[in-house]
Write an enzyme that holds these catalytic residues in place. Structure first.
Site, PDB file in Angstrom:
ATOM      1  N   CYS A 142       0.895  -1.083   0.004  1.00  0.00           N
ATOM      2  CA  CYS A 142       0.031   0.091   0.015  1.00  0.00           C
ATOM      3  C   CYS A 142       0.935   1.080  -0.024  1.00  0.00           C
ATOM      4  O   CYS A 142       0.384   2.171  -0.776  1.00  0.00           O
ATOM      5  CB  CYS A 142      -0.894   0.103   1.189  1.00  0.00           C
ATOM      6  N   GLU A 187      -3.770   3.802  -8.184  1.00  0.00           N
ATOM      7  CA  GLU A 187      -2.811   2.713  -7.552  1.00  0.00           C
ATOM      8  C   GLU A 187      -2.943   1.345  -8.644  1.00  0.00           C
ATOM      9  O   GLU A 187      -3.778   1.124  -9.129  1.00  0.00           O
ATOM     10  CB  GLU A 187      -3.477   2.328  -6.450  1.00  0.00           C
TER      11      GLU A 187
HETATM   12  P1  NAD Z   1     -10.255  -5.602  -0.939  1.00  0.00           P
HETATM   13  O1  NAD Z   1     -10.936  -4.282  -0.436  1.00  0.00           O
HETATM   14  O2  NAD Z   1     -10.489  -6.325  -2.270  1.00  0.00           O
HETATM   15  O3  NAD Z   1     -10.080  -6.756   0.069  1.00  0.00           O
HETATM   16  C1  NAD Z   1      -9.957  -6.760   1.514  1.00  0.00           C
HETATM   17  C2  NAD Z   1     -10.624  -7.400   2.489  1.00  0.00           C
HETATM   18  O4  NAD Z   1     -11.919  -7.006   2.592  1.00  0.00           O
HETATM   19  C3  NAD Z   1     -10.618  -8.917   2.092  1.00  0.00           C
HETATM   20  O5  NAD Z   1     -10.622  -9.557   3.469  1.00  0.00           O
HETATM   21  C4  NAD Z   1     -12.078  -9.069   1.487  1.00  0.00           C
HETATM   22  O6  NAD Z   1     -12.640 -10.278   1.497  1.00  0.00           O
HETATM   23  C5  NAD Z   1     -12.967  -8.065   2.314  1.00  0.00           C
HETATM   24  N1  NAD Z   1     -13.928  -7.534   1.632  1.00  0.00           N
HETATM   25  C6  NAD Z   1     -14.218  -7.631   0.373  1.00  0.00           C
HETATM   26  N2  NAD Z   1     -15.641  -6.875   0.246  1.00  0.00           N
HETATM   27  C7  NAD Z   1     -16.031  -6.655   1.487  1.00  0.00           C
HETATM   28  C8  NAD Z   1     -17.471  -6.038   1.730  1.00  0.00           C
HETATM   29  N3  NAD Z   1     -18.242  -5.758   1.011  1.00  0.00           N
HETATM   30  N4  NAD Z   1     -17.384  -6.127   3.109  1.00  0.00           N
HETATM   31  C9  NAD Z   1     -16.550  -6.095   4.049  1.00  0.00           C
HETATM   32  N5  NAD Z   1     -15.316  -6.977   3.500  1.00  0.00           N
HETATM   33  C10 NAD Z   1     -15.041  -7.274   2.327  1.00  0.00           C
HETATM   34  O7  NAD Z   1      -8.797  -5.346  -0.966  1.00  0.00           O
HETATM   35  P2  NAD Z   1      -7.307  -6.303  -1.474  1.00  0.00           P
HETATM   36  O8  NAD Z   1      -7.712  -6.252  -2.744  1.00  0.00           O
HETATM   37  O9  NAD Z   1      -7.519  -7.610  -0.692  1.00  0.00           O
HETATM   38  O10 NAD Z   1      -6.203  -5.532  -0.749  1.00  0.00           O
HETATM   39  C11 NAD Z   1      -5.368  -4.551  -1.604  1.00  0.00           C
HETATM   40  C12 NAD Z   1      -5.828  -3.252  -1.252  1.00  0.00           C
HETATM   41  O11 NAD Z   1      -5.498  -3.060   0.290  1.00  0.00           O
HETATM   42  C13 NAD Z   1      -4.801  -2.051  -1.828  1.00  0.00           C
HETATM   43  O12 NAD Z   1      -5.694  -0.936  -2.271  1.00  0.00           O
HETATM   44  C14 NAD Z   1      -3.819  -1.634  -0.760  1.00  0.00           C
HETATM   45  O13 NAD Z   1      -3.277  -0.303  -0.848  1.00  0.00           O
HETATM   46  C15 NAD Z   1      -4.620  -1.851   0.384  1.00  0.00           C
HETATM   47  N6  NAD Z   1      -3.836  -1.994   1.641  1.00  0.00           N
HETATM   48  C16 NAD Z   1      -3.642  -0.904   2.452  1.00  0.00           C
HETATM   49  C17 NAD Z   1      -2.893  -1.310   3.521  1.00  0.00           C
HETATM   50  C18 NAD Z   1      -2.598  -0.087   4.602  1.00  0.00           C
HETATM   51  O14 NAD Z   1      -2.179  -0.243   5.892  1.00  0.00           O
HETATM   52  N7  NAD Z   1      -2.964   1.341   4.260  1.00  0.00           N
HETATM   53  C19 NAD Z   1      -2.193  -2.253   3.847  1.00  0.00           C
HETATM   54  C20 NAD Z   1      -2.151  -3.267   2.915  1.00  0.00           C
HETATM   55  C21 NAD Z   1      -3.171  -2.948   1.618  1.00  0.00           C
END
Ligand code: NAD
Length: 490
Positions: free
Chosen positions: A291, A391
């Protein structure tokens, strides 16, 4: 010939841990976990159902009064014990970290050390949770502020660093007396399952930490559950929008750690070799799927060509391949879908005038079975275009020149995101002057990954989220404030 596929015979069994019961399957949807370096399934999982989430919340709620009442030194000791187990079991954790998302094996030890550090750092706070007294107006009165846990925290984390993300929330939340319902992500469930074994081995009371595994439907059940008092979400902005809409129904507070498009500002007076190495790390670290990776390189025009040549030349020395090999520095992208999205963004940027200096095509040969994309460096990327604004979440660097400090600042701040910013200069006054104007939650001067330590606050501005994890700010995220006013003239 492809790469080594994980042997899961020694991997943890339980994907559902509720109170003192553990199960190898939930009652919800079935999904297959795929190892991205081979494109093959490691195991089929049956995820948690809404009823499983309900039971996990009930277990957390039942355990929380005793956990809150436990003296801080006892919570501290449990957290220290957990830290010691995580460290002792680091070699068993590393293959799980690689198997779940293709991260390189040599990074595994660091991930365990980092997780242990978080429980040590916040364990150290657990016996120092004080309130404060207030000098009152309008008294006579004795007024004091007490900090209270929320109760049950729901933790939803992404696939790119589940152990890292989960522990950065668990440690402060537990230290101040909250119980937890934690969701292991469907794309990378293994390391959190192992962590749950360590939580049990450390002797945490049943119900203090509960695990549910699965996809969006499990997260949705957590967010809408009236028994969860706060959600801490780490993931994408698109999902965050859905979560905020759902949380409105129960007026639930939500902490958000989201994505970024972090700028790397390279001034002509920088140590160029170091700035190039650190600039390249934006593509190499977590294979560009981090991220806070610096993926937008803003370079002063007088050193623009030498700098981009340096970054490109260095990229040729990064071995990309089998994550289980100790000399591999970069592994695969998480999925075919992600890889195609990344490639589409690169092609679009090239069609808009971006100069592709290296990479730009999916890797074949030994890499063909997995989802491999090389380090891709594009120069002359226009600031307003998609590659400079959105991103990518892949090993792609967008480079843009600037002519003045003012322009560099404007470009760095010129996106919706505000997670990280990296400044490379040997001019101390400039370093502070520019840092002071960055719209980013974490600014590093002549650094790259060093600030990712539990003792400093981490989080985003603008569309990168709100709230902070790490430091005293991270502790406050999981506390509510109660003010008590005692009339002294009664
Ligand atoms: P995502 O938003 O697709 O999924 C994240 C989590 O949310 C997963 O566990 C998923 O199962 C869950 N999820 C999906 N839809 C949901 C809903 N409607 N309600 C509740 N939960 C739901 O993200 P991803 O693709 O897994 O991760 C990548 C993203 O995470 C990137 O944008 C990255 O920058 C961000 N990220 C941020 C940090 C930080 O600390 N700022 C750290 C790591 C990753």
């Amino acid at each position: 010939m492809g790469f080594q596929h994980p042997d899961i015979s020694q991997f943890p069994e339980h994907s559902l841990v509720i109170g003192d019961s553990r199960a190898s399957a939930g009652n919800g949807e079935t999904f297959a976990h795929v190892y991205p370096a081979t494109g093959k399934v490691t195991r089929e999982f049956r995820g948690a159902s809404a009823e499983d989430v309900d039971r996990a919340v009930a277990a957390a709620k039942a355990a929380q009064p005793a956990w809150r009442a436990l003296p801080g030194d006892k919570r501290r000791d449990l957290m220290f014990r957990l830290a010691a187990i995580i460290e002792a079991e680091a070699s068993a954790m590393s293959p799980l970290l690689t198997a779940e998302n293709g991260s390189i094996l040599i990074a595994g030890g660091h991930m365990s050390a980092d997780a242990a550090q978080k429980f040590r750092y916040y364990g150290g706070w657990a016996d120092k949770i004080d309130g404060r007294t207030v000098s009152t107006w309008g008294g006579p009165a004795h007024d004091y502020v007490a900090y209270e846990p929320f109760g049950t925290i729901g933790i939803i984390v992404p696939w790119n660093g589940p152990l890292f993300a989960a522990t950065m929330v668990m440690a402060p939340a537990l230290a101040v007396g909250n119980c937890i319902v934690l969701k292991a992500p469907e794309l990378a469930p293994w390391s959190i399952m192992k962590l749950m074994e360590h939580v049990q081995a450390a002797g945490f009371p049943a119900g203090v930490v509960n695990l549910v595994t699965g996809g969006p439907e499990v997260g949705e059940a957590m967010v809408s559950h009236p028994g969860i008092d706060k959600i801490e979400f780490i993931g994408s902005g698109a999902t965050a929008r859905k979560i905020l809409a759902s949380a409105a129904e129960t007026l639930k507070p939500v902490g958000l750690e989201l994505g970024g498009k972090s700028a790397v500002l390279v001034f002509a007076d920088a140590n160029l070799q170091d700035a190039a190495k650190r600039g390249l790390s934006g593509a190499v670290s977590a294979h560009g799927q981090g991220c806070v990776n610096g993926t937008r390189l803003l370079v002063e025009r007088s050193i623009y060509e030498p700098y981009i040549q340096m970054v490109t030349a260095m990229s040729a020395h990064v071995k990309i391949g089998d994550p289980f090999q100790m000399d591999t520095f970069m592994g695969p992208i998480i999925s075919e879908t992600s890889l195609n999205r990344i490639h589409g963004m690169v092609q679009k940027a090239a069609s808009l005038g971006g100069r592709v200096l290296t990479g730009g095509e999916r890797l074949g040969g030994d890499h063909a079975e997995g989802y491999y994309y090389p380090i891709t460096v594009l120069a002359d990327v226009e600031h307003g275009t998609e590659l400079a604004q959105q991103e990518v979440f892949g090993p792609v660097l967008a480079i843009t020149p600037f002519d003045s400090e003012e322009e560099a600042i404007a470009l760095a701040n010129g996106t919706d995101y505000g997670l990280g910013a990296y400044i490379h200069t040997t001019n101390l006054a400039r370093a502070h002057r520019v840092a002071n104007q960055m719209q980013a939650g974490q600014v590093q001067v002549n650094g790259s990954g060093e600030a990712m330590t539990p003792c400093v606050p981490f989080g985003g501005m603008k569309h990168s989220g709100h709230g902070r994890l790490g430091g005293i700010e991270g502790l406050r995220e999981f506390q509510q404030v109660r003010n008590v006013w005692v009339n002294l003239n009664g």
